[in-house]
Design a protein around this motif. Structure first.
Motif, PDB file in Angstrom:
ATOM      1  N   ARG A   1      -1.470   4.107 -19.501  1.00 13.04           N
ATOM      2  CA  ARG A   1      -0.595   2.996 -19.343  1.00 13.04           C
ATOM      3  C   ARG A   1       0.763   3.233 -19.011  1.00 13.04           C
ATOM      4  NH1 ARG A   1      -0.715  -1.588 -23.137  1.00 13.04           N
ATOM      5  NH2 ARG A   1      -0.410   0.133 -24.694  1.00 13.04           N
ATOM      6  N   ALA A   2       1.368   2.661 -17.879  1.00 16.58           N
ATOM      7  CA  ALA A   2       2.549   2.911 -17.513  1.00 16.58           C
ATOM      8  C   ALA A   2       3.021   1.663 -16.709  1.00 16.58           C
ATOM      9  CB  ALA A   2       2.761   4.240 -16.580  1.00 16.58           C
ATOM     10  N   TYR A   3       4.574   1.566 -16.319  1.00 13.44           N
ATOM     11  CA  TYR A   3       5.026   0.862 -15.493  1.00 13.44           C
ATOM     12  C   TYR A   3       5.596   1.481 -14.199  1.00 13.44           C
ATOM     13  CZ  TYR A   3       4.933  -3.222 -19.102  1.00 13.44           C
ATOM     14  OH  TYR A   3       4.454  -4.200 -19.796  1.00 13.44           O
ATOM     15  N   TYR A   4       5.280   0.683 -13.211  1.00 20.46           N
ATOM     16  CA  TYR A   4       5.895   1.169 -11.891  1.00 20.46           C
ATOM     17  C   TYR A   4       6.949   0.165 -11.687  1.00 20.46           C
ATOM     18  CZ  TYR A   4       6.695   2.014  -7.036  1.00 20.46           C
ATOM     19  OH  TYR A   4       7.163   2.596  -5.577  1.00 20.46           O
ATOM     20  N   SER A   5       8.194   0.669 -12.219  1.00 19.72           N
ATOM     21  CA  SER A   5       9.408  -0.308 -12.147  1.00 19.72           C
ATOM     22  C   SER A   5       9.075  -1.623 -13.056  1.00 19.72           C
ATOM     23  CB  SER A   5       9.679  -1.039 -10.852  1.00 19.72           C
ATOM     24  OG  SER A   5      10.863  -1.519 -11.030  1.00 19.72           O
ATOM     25  N   ARG A   6       8.733  -2.736 -12.597  1.00 18.03           N
ATOM     26  CA  ARG A   6       8.206  -3.808 -13.367  1.00 18.03           C
ATOM     27  C   ARG A   6       6.744  -4.193 -13.546  1.00 18.03           C
ATOM     28  NH1 ARG A   6      13.422  -8.126 -12.243  1.00 18.03           N
ATOM     29  NH2 ARG A   6      15.242  -6.672 -12.739  1.00 18.03           N
TER      30      ARG A   6
ATOM     31  N   ALA B   1      -3.486   4.591 -10.964  1.00 23.90           N
ATOM     32  CA  ALA B   1      -3.340   3.858  -9.854  1.00 23.90           C
ATOM     33  C   ALA B   1      -1.746   3.973  -9.538  1.00 23.90           C
ATOM     34  CB  ALA B   1      -3.498   2.417 -10.547  1.00 23.90           C
ATOM     35  N   ILE B   2      -0.732   4.167 -10.072  1.00 22.37           N
ATOM     36  CA  ILE B   2       0.583   4.347  -9.482  1.00 22.37           C
ATOM     37  C   ILE B   2       0.859   5.461  -8.667  1.00 22.37           C
ATOM     38  CG2 ILE B   2       2.980   5.186 -10.112  1.00 22.37           C
ATOM     39  CD1 ILE B   2       2.538   3.449 -13.024  1.00 22.37           C
ATOM     40  N   TRP B   3       0.180   6.720  -8.753  1.00 25.27           N
ATOM     41  CA  TRP B   3       0.286   7.496  -7.935  1.00 25.27           C
ATOM     42  C   TRP B   3      -0.767   7.380  -6.810  1.00 25.27           C
ATOM     43  CZ3 TRP B   3       2.813  12.553  -7.669  1.00 25.27           C
ATOM     44  CH2 TRP B   3       3.662  12.770  -8.515  1.00 25.27           C
ATOM     45  N   ASP B   4      -1.833   6.833  -6.927  1.00 27.78           N
ATOM     46  CA  ASP B   4      -2.723   6.632  -5.758  1.00 27.78           C
ATOM     47  C   ASP B   4      -2.154   5.395  -4.770  1.00 27.78           C
ATOM     48  OD1 ASP B   4      -4.905   8.078  -6.190  1.00 27.78           O
ATOM     49  OD2 ASP B   4      -6.308   6.369  -6.840  1.00 27.78           O
ATOM     50  N   GLY B   5      -1.470   4.400  -5.408  1.00 35.07           N
ATOM     51  CA  GLY B   5      -1.143   3.348  -4.575  1.00 35.07           C
ATOM     52  C   GLY B   5       0.323   3.090  -4.504  1.00 35.07           C
ATOM     53  N   TYR B   6       0.991   2.526  -5.308  1.00 32.39           N
ATOM     54  CA  TYR B   6       2.565   2.047  -5.181  1.00 32.39           C
ATOM     55  C   TYR B   6       3.264   3.346  -4.892  1.00 32.39           C
ATOM     56  CZ  TYR B   6       1.496  -2.534  -7.295  1.00 32.39           C
ATOM     57  OH  TYR B   6       1.028  -3.766  -7.560  1.00 32.39           O
ATOM     58  N   LEU B   7       3.311   4.366  -5.541  1.00 28.93           N
ATOM     59  CA  LEU B   7       3.995   5.312  -5.204  1.00 28.93           C
ATOM     60  C   LEU B   7       3.697   6.100  -3.935  1.00 28.93           C
ATOM     61  CD1 LEU B   7       6.254   7.528  -6.144  1.00 28.93           C
ATOM     62  CD2 LEU B   7       4.873   8.733  -7.744  1.00 28.93           C
ATOM     63  N   ALA B   8       2.413   6.143  -3.680  1.00 31.03           N
ATOM     64  CA  ALA B   8       1.987   6.890  -2.306  1.00 31.03           C
ATOM     65  C   ALA B   8       2.374   6.116  -1.298  1.00 31.03           C
ATOM     66  CB  ALA B   8       0.606   6.909  -2.308  1.00 31.03           C
ATOM     67  N   GLU B   9       2.298   4.793  -1.346  1.00 31.24           N
ATOM     68  CA  GLU B   9       2.453   4.081  -0.110  1.00 31.24           C
ATOM     69  C   GLU B   9       4.236   3.756   0.108  1.00 31.24           C
ATOM     70  OE1 GLU B   9       1.089   0.108  -0.072  1.00 31.24           O
ATOM     71  OE2 GLU B   9      -0.906   0.696   0.439  1.00 31.24           O
ATOM     72  N   ARG B  10       4.918   3.871  -0.931  1.00 36.56           N
ATOM     73  CA  ARG B  10       6.466   4.097  -1.020  1.00 36.56           C
ATOM     74  C   ARG B  10       6.911   5.108  -0.344  1.00 36.56           C
ATOM     75  NH1 ARG B  10      10.630   2.075  -4.555  1.00 36.56           N
ATOM     76  NH2 ARG B  10      12.665   3.068  -3.715  1.00 36.56           N
ATOM     77  N   SER B  11       6.094   6.340  -0.713  1.00 33.92           N
ATOM     78  CA  SER B  11       6.517   7.412  -0.227  1.00 33.92           C
ATOM     79  C   SER B  11       6.322   7.781   1.193  1.00 33.92           C
ATOM     80  CB  SER B  11       5.874   8.472  -1.188  1.00 33.92           C
ATOM     81  OG  SER B  11       6.152   8.512  -2.343  1.00 33.92           O
TER      82      SER B  11
END
Length: 291
Positions: free
Chosen positions: A175-180, A187-197
């Motif tokens: 479990r972790a938070y991507y910002s808030r 999921a963070i590396w698959d989704g939010y971080l990948a799309e942002r990058s």
């Protein structure tokens, strides 16, 4: 040593609510969402030889051979996602589930064989489908499936949490938070971080390629599949886990760690480099099989 390219940041993307639901149910076989896989494929087609590029496009026009109408391959994006799409077809493709990843422990010396029993791992399937695609004596349908699996698995191999973990299902149980936003590391590396990058200017396939000169691109395409797997495993240890823990193999606290905006800025070039590597290496495999 991981090569890091610094890039200018864009404003954070606004997320639709349904993407949050997708993150909550992310599994080790749903890598890079659609955006990451499509970008790897577009980089590969950009860098492949004209002969290989033309052959890929010719083969993608033969989608009717697959008899998977709910999973078309009319576009590059659809072709890159086909291997994930057909998993929803139940027994027909359920055997492919373990082909999308290999959970090699980042807290032990790299040992790919420990996660590749009977060829059921992403590295073995990159090699297998490359061989099938290269064999022009095989039926057209079998080679077409091999092309689609190769495109997808080359992307999967460069998602670090498909190459190394801490016995936590590729970070799905971390479990972790991507910002808030509360989520999990996978999921963070698959989704939010990948799309942002990928969307950070200069964005998309051309933007990512523009960060590297011709000689750099040629060098990044070299090596064996095992070399690439070891490199992704090291990125997982150093940046995925090391980005949220002082010691990537240290104790995980009960309170989920937060990946801050400052940490996100540091991770963006790492993800962009991984996506670029995946595309350049896929281009090389396509050239060797089809060029």
């Amino acid at each position: 040593m991981i090569k890091i390219v610094r890039v200018r940041l864009a404003k954070p993307l606004l997320k639709l609510s349904f993407l949050g639901a997708l993150l909550a149910f992310s599994t080790p076989a749903a890598a890079w969402w659609e955006y990451g896989h499509e970008t790897v494929a577009r980089i590969a087609l950009e860098e492949a030889s004209p002969a290989a590029r033309a052959e890929v496009r010719r083969m993608l026009r033969q989608g009717a051979l697959l008899d998977t109408p709910t999973c078309p391959i009319a576009t590059v994006g659809q072709a890159a996602e086909w291997a994930d799409c057909v998993r929803a077809m139940g027994d027909r493709f359920s055997y492919t589930a373990p082909w999308h990843y290999q959970n090699v422990n980042v807290c032990r010396p790299f040992d790919q064989s420990s996660a590749c029993a009977n060829g059921n791992c992403v590295s073995a399937q990159v090699e297998r489908n490359f061989r099938l695609l290269k064999d022009r004596a095989l039926p057209r349908r079998e080679r077409l499936q091999a092309l689609l699996f190769l495109i997808h698995f080359a992307g999967d191999l460069h998602q670090p949490l498909h190459a190394g973990d801490r016995g936590d299902l590729g970070g799905n149980r971390f479990r972790a938070y991507y910002s808030r936003i509360q989520s999990n590391l996978h999921a963070i590396w698959d989704g939010y971080l990948a799309e942002r990058s990928i969307s950070t200017p200069p964005a998309d396939a051309h933007g990512l390629l523009s960060a590297f000169g011709r000689d750099e691109r040629r060098g990044m395409a070299q090596g064996s599949v095992e070399d690439w797997a070891r490199e992704s495993w090291e990125v997982s240890r150093r940046f995925a886990y090391g980005g949220v823990l002082a010691d990537p193999c240290g104790e995980v606290l009960s309170e989920p760690p937060v990946i801050s905006q400052e940490q996100i800025r540091d991770l963006i070039p790492v993800v962009r480099t991984q996506i670029t590597r995946g595309g350049l290496r896929l281009a090389r495999l396509l050239d060797e099989a089809l060029g």
